[in-house]
Design an enzyme around this catalytic site. Sequence first.
Site, short mmCIF file in Angstrom:
data_model
loop_
_atom_site.label_atom_id
_atom_site.label_comp_id
_atom_site.label_asym_id
_atom_site.label_seq_id
_atom_site.Cartn_x
_atom_site.Cartn_y
_atom_site.Cartn_z
N PHE A 1 0.81 -1.23 0.00
CA PHE A 1 0.00 0.00 0.00
C PHE A 1 0.84 1.28 0.00
O PHE A 1 0.29 2.37 0.12
CB PHE A 1 -0.94 0.01 1.22
N CYS B 1 -0.66 2.85 -10.69
CA CYS B 1 -1.62 1.95 -10.03
C CYS B 1 -3.09 2.28 -10.29
O CYS B 1 -3.86 1.38 -10.65
CB CYS B 1 -1.40 1.99 -8.53
N ARG C 1 4.81 7.38 -15.12
CA ARG C 1 3.79 6.48 -15.66
C ARG C 1 2.38 7.06 -15.47
O ARG C 1 2.02 7.45 -14.37
CB ARG C 1 3.91 5.10 -15.00
N ALA D 1 2.85 4.58 -1.01
CA ALA D 1 2.70 5.53 -2.11
C ALA D 1 4.09 6.05 -2.47
O ALA D 1 4.97 6.15 -1.61
CB ALA D 1 1.79 6.69 -1.71
N GLN E 1 -5.26 3.87 -12.38
CA GLN E 1 -6.02 3.55 -13.59
C GLN E 1 -5.98 2.05 -13.87
O GLN E 1 -7.01 1.42 -14.15
CB GLN E 1 -5.47 4.34 -14.77
N ALA F 1 -9.15 1.81 -5.81
CA ALA F 1 -10.36 2.32 -6.46
C ALA F 1 -11.02 3.42 -5.61
O ALA F 1 -11.43 4.46 -6.13
CB ALA F 1 -11.34 1.18 -6.72
N PHE F 2 -11.07 3.21 -4.31
CA PHE F 2 -11.68 4.22 -3.42
C PHE F 2 -10.85 5.51 -3.41
O PHE F 2 -11.40 6.61 -3.42
CB PHE F 2 -11.80 3.68 -1.98
N LEU F 3 -9.54 5.37 -3.37
CA LEU F 3 -8.68 6.56 -3.35
C LEU F 3 -8.85 7.36 -4.64
O LEU F 3 -9.03 8.58 -4.63
CB LEU F 3 -7.21 6.16 -3.17
N LYS G 1 -6.74 -4.82 -2.09
CA LYS G 1 -5.77 -3.92 -2.73
C LYS G 1 -6.45 -3.16 -3.88
O LYS G 1 -6.34 -1.93 -3.98
CB LYS G 1 -4.60 -4.75 -3.25
#
Length: 443
Positions: free
Chosen positions: A146, A260, A330, A148, A262, A209-211, A204
């Site tokens: 997780f 991550c 990216r 960043a 998309q 997706a929530f973020l 994961k």
Amino acid sequence: MAVIAQKCPHIDVHIVDINEARIAAWNSENLDELPVFEPGLAGVVAEARGRNLRFSTNVDAGIREADIIFISVNTPTKTYGVGAGKAADLKFVELCARRIAEQAEGETIIVEKSTLPVRTAESIKSILDHASSDKATFQVLSNPEFLAEGTAIEDLYEPDRVLVGGEMTVGGKAAIQKLVEIYANWVPRERIITTNLWSSELSKLTANAFLAQRISSINSISALCEATGADVDEVGHAIGLDSRIGPKFLKSSVGFGGSCFQKDILNLVYLSQHFGLPEVAEYWEQVVKMNEYQKGRFTKRIVKALYNTVSGKRIAVFGFAFKKDTNDTRESAAIRVCRDLLEEQALLNVYDPKVPESLVHAEISGNSGEKHPGVTVSDDAYAAAEGAHAIAILTEWDEFKALDWNRIYDAMLKPASVFDGRNLLDHEALREIGFEVYATGKG
Ligand code: UDX
């Protein structure tokens, strides 16, 4: 892996890769040459390398010696065949599993560290069980990452949680325990949670997706703010004080990027379709669509403000990385914005503190390998802004705030405009200097 080595001097960490150049860079004496720029990482590598952290291309020996193997290869979006554009390409994961099956000896724990679709562990296990000799037995765990970028080392030192998923069998539970004990060397036990394999894999994708959904939500509101005269930062602040919503990840921007968000959402969309849930798929796909809309909207606003044409006009692009404190480009919003501006025949001068010139050209021109004639790259912000009509802020690098904006203004054509895609700068101060300022989500 470097942090595990640093925190657990009693564990031998051996990183193997088939890419010789990359391994050589990880072994480089000069710590500036490590393949990844990440605050604090060089110090961690310097401390552990040569002690209990090794980098080599000796893949087979690495597999044979290991008790635990982390599969950490990339899982890009598939570009061909069934699921193209959405599903994760598991080619590299499968190749790893086959090589492990061939070489492993004894009881080996396989950890999925790459982000994978739900039920991939089943495929890995099937390959291992069918392709391996009698020398080895396997347990497969899921241990999603997780962290960043830009805050990776901090995130690893003090994770909100560590997630370990495994089979709820005697062997599975023992394997889970082994991995939990590694993290327990520095992570408080209550932050290490264990689940079944599928929950771990799906958590994961769901977290990302929530973020991403939060960013698309606030970005959708930014469009409404520009139309109505509301201020998206004020709205974000006001809603973030609701403890149920919380203040983080409510910063409107030119669009989210990174390797991550998309990819994982599209993967979720594909999985939902695959399991016959088209409404779920559509719901999540909208997060990506909103992000594309936000990136496209930014360029349209520039064109409109510069009297409906940017053809032949110089635009300085400040920042190319997908966020600050990383050299990673990216899926950076800058790529789409630059391409759109070039489509409008603008002339771009790009400056990013960490992204090398070759990478800027490669990203803008795709894989064609040719430099776009409309793009130049500068070594500093002042040079990039020289003679420009406008500046587009695409990454929130701190150093942009400390620039001498009077000097920049003097060197630009007038009217001089700033399009702040990150709401990074002091807009009032810029207006006092004489700039026309366009901020995301501010009317
Ligand atoms: C993300 C997740 O945060 C991390 O947990 C997961 O392991 C990998 O994916 P990362 O891609 O490194 O990490 O960066 P993140 O900080 O999440 O930012 C992603 C993108 O969203 C960036 O382009 C960033 O600029 C943008 N963003 C983030 C916003 O536009 N607004 C915000 O409020 C936060």
